[in-house]
Design an enzyme around this catalytic site. Structure first.
Site, PDB file in Angstrom:
ATOM      1  N   LYS A  71     -10.943 -25.684 -90.242  1.00  0.00           N
ATOM      2  CA  LYS A  71     -11.831 -24.693 -89.610  1.00  0.00           C
ATOM      3  C   LYS A  71     -11.531 -23.355 -90.271  1.00  0.00           C
ATOM      4  CE  LYS A  71     -12.726 -22.625 -85.018  1.00  0.00           C
ATOM      5  NZ  LYS A  71     -12.314 -22.708 -83.603  1.00  0.00           N
ATOM      6  N   TRP A  72     -12.502 -22.834 -90.996  1.00  0.00           N
ATOM      7  CA  TRP A  72     -12.337 -21.571 -91.750  1.00  0.00           C
ATOM      8  C   TRP A  72     -12.906 -20.454 -90.885  1.00  0.00           C
ATOM      9  CZ3 TRP A  72     -11.754 -20.828 -97.481  1.00  0.00           C
ATOM     10  CH2 TRP A  72     -11.971 -19.510 -97.878  1.00  0.00           C
ATOM     11  N   GLU A 123     -13.561 -37.145 -64.264  1.00  0.00           N
ATOM     12  CA  GLU A 123     -14.084 -36.442 -65.449  1.00  0.00           C
ATOM     13  C   GLU A 123     -13.746 -37.205 -66.728  1.00  0.00           C
ATOM     14  OE1 GLU A 123     -14.662 -31.758 -64.400  1.00  0.00           O
ATOM     15  OE2 GLU A 123     -12.689 -32.366 -65.170  1.00  0.00           O
ATOM     16  N   ASP A 167      -5.789 -21.624 -84.014  1.00  0.00           N
ATOM     17  CA  ASP A 167      -4.987 -20.440 -84.345  1.00  0.00           C
ATOM     18  C   ASP A 167      -3.595 -20.487 -83.690  1.00  0.00           C
ATOM     19  OD1 ASP A 167      -4.258 -17.926 -85.096  1.00  0.00           O
ATOM     20  OD2 ASP A 167      -5.901 -16.890 -84.097  1.00  0.00           O
ATOM     21  N   ARG A 219     -10.177  -6.570 -84.240  1.00  0.00           N
ATOM     22  CA  ARG A 219      -9.278  -7.558 -83.621  1.00  0.00           C
ATOM     23  C   ARG A 219      -7.836  -7.338 -84.110  1.00  0.00           C
ATOM     24  NH1 ARG A 219      -8.560 -14.113 -83.646  1.00  0.00           N
ATOM     25  NH2 ARG A 219      -8.586 -14.395 -81.415  1.00  0.00           N
ATOM     26  N   ASP A 259     -25.337 -19.005 -91.488  1.00  0.00           N
ATOM     27  CA  ASP A 259     -26.461 -18.791 -92.396  1.00  0.00           C
ATOM     28  C   ASP A 259     -26.514 -19.932 -93.398  1.00  0.00           C
ATOM     29  OD1 ASP A 259     -24.808 -18.007 -94.820  1.00  0.00           O
ATOM     30  OD2 ASP A 259     -24.179 -16.448 -93.417  1.00  0.00           O
ATOM     31  N   CYS A 317     -16.673 -20.621 -89.361  1.00  0.00           N
ATOM     32  CA  CYS A 317     -16.548 -19.961 -88.064  1.00  0.00           C
ATOM     33  C   CYS A 317     -16.349 -18.488 -88.355  1.00  0.00           C
ATOM     34  CB  CYS A 317     -15.340 -20.533 -87.319  1.00  0.00           C
ATOM     35  SG  CYS A 317     -15.002 -19.703 -85.759  1.00  0.00           S
TER      36      CYS A 317
HETATM   37  C1  DGJ Z   1     -12.463 -17.214 -83.062  1.00  0.00           C
HETATM   38  C2  DGJ Z   1     -13.021 -18.596 -83.043  1.00  0.00           C
HETATM   39  O1  DGJ Z   1     -14.407 -18.559 -82.883  1.00  0.00           O
HETATM   40  C3  DGJ Z   1     -12.349 -19.393 -81.937  1.00  0.00           C
HETATM   41  O2  DGJ Z   1     -12.906 -20.663 -81.832  1.00  0.00           O
HETATM   42  C4  DGJ Z   1     -10.884 -19.459 -82.245  1.00  0.00           C
HETATM   43  O3  DGJ Z   1     -10.684 -20.208 -83.407  1.00  0.00           O
HETATM   44  C5  DGJ Z   1     -10.305 -18.076 -82.390  1.00  0.00           C
HETATM   45  N1  DGJ Z   1     -11.058 -17.275 -83.319  1.00  0.00           N
HETATM   46  C6  DGJ Z   1      -8.886 -18.143 -82.824  1.00  0.00           C
HETATM   47  O4  DGJ Z   1      -8.366 -16.909 -83.100  1.00  0.00           O
END
Ligand code: DGJ
Length: 727
Positions: A475-476, A613, A366, A442, A533, A525
């Site tokens: 990543k959606w 590490e 993001d 949010r 699901d 996500c």
């Molecule tokens: C929620 C996601 O689960 C996080 O991994 C991240 O991408 C944030 N949103 C970004 O706003």
């Protein structure tokens, strides 16, 4: 194998280890006769008992016969208003305002292969499937109900779907249309549900069924962090390896209801489907509605085998993996390292420190678009922020690629910020009822994804970004529950369609993305695991399991998730310590062991990790790559229950063919005078000898029965891995 006895209207579905049967009786009522361990067959309706029960009405055809009541007989698909007072599966309202559904058997079709559902996720595959469609009709209104059954014999998987067709000549309003009804007349069952909240998803809760209705549901527009559309009914004594259990998953990512009723006669009914809350679908004559698919696995030998059958079927017959046959990349994501505060140089720095450690994919999270410097603005403005990334992705991506990493990007297509160009131009595109103030989540609003024009605009904007550079991963994300669900494009009497149309809209867009960019790996996500699901998995082969990256909390979250969903679907990253969600610090070794039992990655500024590490990360990544097939595709065994306070949590992956296994373990909080312990393994070949971490030759039966002695651990949360290979 589907066996038909057409003379007696008996339909028997056999899988490798289970049998499912229904029968249309003399009144053409479709009764459920059996679901359980595989039996040879025959007409199992002898199990059904008829008795005159007070207050239980009798259908018209039964005349004065009082021992025949829809309420006391096991129904294949339950109705309402005509004598079955238990949980209904179907409820509709013709123009006379009545709420009655009385289904009678009409005919059946048997087909090779697996049916598909237009616009909805469904299991698929050419091999090993058979389909049965049983058609029922309400004779008074001519509403027809087609019950679909897909049988994947090898996986003990039976899928179900329902299509309702208005064959009458006037409009009908559909208020309820469940995907699955399962009447189990005998048994004292426990119900297990998978519940939690943001950053604590899918904790199993188990309780004996009591009289009345017990249910979990979502009315948030997503399947939710709070309850999962997967439930288990099991014998009260059932364990990982023993006892009868039934798992039922709904392939749906919106509002759902999973309800179980135990009746006065101690019959049990499970109904699973779209939540009737704010659902009403208008069907004109000739129109049809299709309810989402549900999938059932019955295991006669405990939860472990139930889970493994779901895992195999989901891996092989549900997800569309663009990396088919190849390894999915180990990724580095910048979110926890930078949140919104980054520029191109910072991203390249992170990628530069990741490359020598063996990481393969850089994911820019993001904050890269519009005026997105915090979570209050920018959503909807899907163009690159040139202040942060001068020259756009065309300039950034080649720099990342030169370091040897591929490039992935974060988007949140379903959302809009009030502080965005898009909102200033199209305020009506957000969900919201006239005359009511918006509810924020949010600090953002939800786009009305039931609308084609809204979806098309967002799709084209994101497509422009995807076409501007070589992007191999998306990543959606989706970061709020739905409120104010009112669509400007639906008339007042069709607002009950908005929730479902929203989910269909999300599916349509994901499907477009998947088809237009077949090489792109999509990770789902929803503020972590708020939409984890089986419906989403059809479009997104992996889903970010939780925003909680604390390795110790993840032991539980990943264990709960594993009851239905395979390791290869669970997004899991090792992150920096102290952990951002819990403040806990555990070793890099422990974080890596936990995260590699998921779709492995790191989420930290690797430039800031110590050299020691870095060496550990390098080893972890190399180990993961070497044993990728075993870890991601192997049969999964929960060796302990992560939810019981115990000295350790352990699990194992066993390769098909049982020539290799990986056992992983993380201890709990340390205590002095810890007793010596032995871990009994599972899933090995009893007749094969295994090396353990490259040494010795231990027979599989010995390792499973006598076990492996654990070392004395020092300090909290210590990891251990045993790699077993056949000698
Ligand atoms: C929620 C996601 O689960 C996080 O991994 C991240 O991408 C944030 N949103 C970004 O706003």
């Amino acid at each position: 194998m589907i066996v038909l006895d057409t003379q007696n209207n008996v339909f028997t579905l056999h899988t490798k280890r289970t049998t499912y049967q229904m029968k249309a009786d003399q009144y053409r009522v479709l009764l459920h006769t059996y679901y359980g361990p595989r039996v040879s067959g025959g007409d199992l309706s002898y199990l059904i008992q008829f008795a005159d029960r007070g207050a239980s009405p009798n259908p018209n055809e039964a005349g004065h016969r009082r021992d025949y009541s829809l309420e006391t007989l096991p129904q294949e698909y339950s109705t309402c208003g005509v004598g079955d007072f238990r949980l209904p599966s179907l409820e509709f309202e013709p123009q006379d305002g009545s709420h009655m559904a009385d289904l009678r058997y009409v005919n059946y079709q048997l087909r090779p292969g697996k049916y598909s559902l237009e616009g909805l996720p469904a299991f698929w595959g050419d091999q090993g499937w058979e389909t049965l469609v049983v058609c029922l009709e309400d004779p008074s209104t001519h509403m027809q109900v087609e019950l679909y059954y897909g049988v994947l014999e090898e996986r003990d998987l039976i899928t179900r779907a329902v299509r309702v067709v208005n064959r009458g000549n006037s409009t009908v309003r559909l208020h309820r249309c469940a995907s699955l009804c399962l009447d189990l007349q005998r048994g004292d069952f426990d119900l297990i549900t998978f519940d939690g909240c943001h950053a604590q998803e899918r904790n199993p809760h188990r309780a004996p069924l009591r009289h009345g209705v017990q249910s979990v549901e979502s009315v948030r527009g997503t399947s939710s962090h709070h309850h999962n559309p997967f439930v288990v009914l099991c014998d009260q004594g059932a364990t990982e390896d023993y006892g009868l259990c039934y798992g039922a998953a709904l392939l749906y990512s919106g509002n759902f209801l999973a309800a179980v009723e135990r009746t006065h006669l101690e019959h049990n009914r499970l109904v699973l489907g779209i939540n009737p809350y704010h659902f009403c679908w208008t069907l004109s004559p000739g129109e049809a509605f299709t309810a989402p698919e549900a999938a059932m696995v019955c295991s006669p030998s405990g939860f472990g085998e139930m889970s493994r059958q779901f895992h195999r079927a989901i891996r092989e017959n549900l997800i569309h993996d663009p990396c088919q046959g190849k390894r999915r990349p180990v990724l580095i994501n910048n979110w926890e390292a930078t949140e919104f505060t980054f520029d191109a140089e910072k991203l390249v720095d992170i990628a530069r420190s990741a490359a020598p450690l063996g990481l393969e994919l850089f994911v820019m999270d993001d904050g890269w678009f519009g005026q997105r410097d915090n979570d209050k603005s920018g959503l909807g403005d899907w163009f690159v922020n040139q202040d942060k990334l001068p020259g756009g992705l065309g300039a950034l991506v080649p720099r990342i690629q030169e370091l040897g990493l591929s490039f992935g990007i974060w988007v949140e297509p379903e959302m809009i910020s009030e502080d965005s160009q898009l909102y200033r131009e199209h305020p009506d595109w957000a969900f919201g009822a006239p005359g009511r103030p918006h509810t924020r989540g949010r600090s953002q609003l939800t786009l009305d994804f039931s609308r084609q024009d809204v979806r098309d605009h967002i799709y084209e904007a994101i497509k422009t970004v995807l076409d501007s550079a070589d992007i191999t991963y998306v990543k959606w994300d989706m970061n709020r529950s739905l409120t104010d669900v009112w669509s400007a494009q639906l008339p007042a009497d069709r607002q009950g369609e908005a929730f479902h149309r929203y989910t269909l809209g999300v599916y349509e867009m994901l499907d477009r993305l998947r088809r237009d960019y077949p090489h792109i790996l999509i990770e789902g996500c929803t503020g972590g695991g708020g939409r984890f699901d089986a419906g989403m998995l059809y479009y997104t082969p992996q889903i970010w399991c939780s925003d909680n990256t604390d390795a110790i909390d993840r032991l539980r979250i990943q264990c709960g998730t594993s009851f239905c969903y395979p390791v290869s679907t669970m997004g899991a990253h090792a992150s920096a310590v102290p952990n951002a969600q819990t403040g806990r610090s555990v070793s890099m070794e422990t974080r890596g062991v936990v995260a590699m039992s998921g779709t492995f990655g790191y989420e930290m500024d690797l430039g800031e990790t110590t050299q020691a590490e870095k060496e550990i990360i390098k080893e972890q990544v190399a180990f993961f790559k070497e044993h990728y097939e075993l870890i991601q595709q192997g049969d999964y065994y929960r060796l302990t229950d992560a939810f019981q306070e115990g000295p350790y949590t352990a699990w194992a992956q066993v390769a098909p063919g049982r020539r290799e296994a990986l056992v992983s373990l993380v201890t709990g909080p340390a205590r002095s005078a810890e007793p010596l312990r032995t871990l009994r393994l599972k899933g090995l070949d009893p007749d094969v000898c295994y090396q353990v971490n490259g040494e010795g030759a231990w027979p599989g039966d010995v390792l499973m029965q006598a076990g492996w002695p654990l070392p004395m651990f020092w300090n909290d949360y210590q990891p251990m891995q045993l790699y077993l290979s056949a000698v």
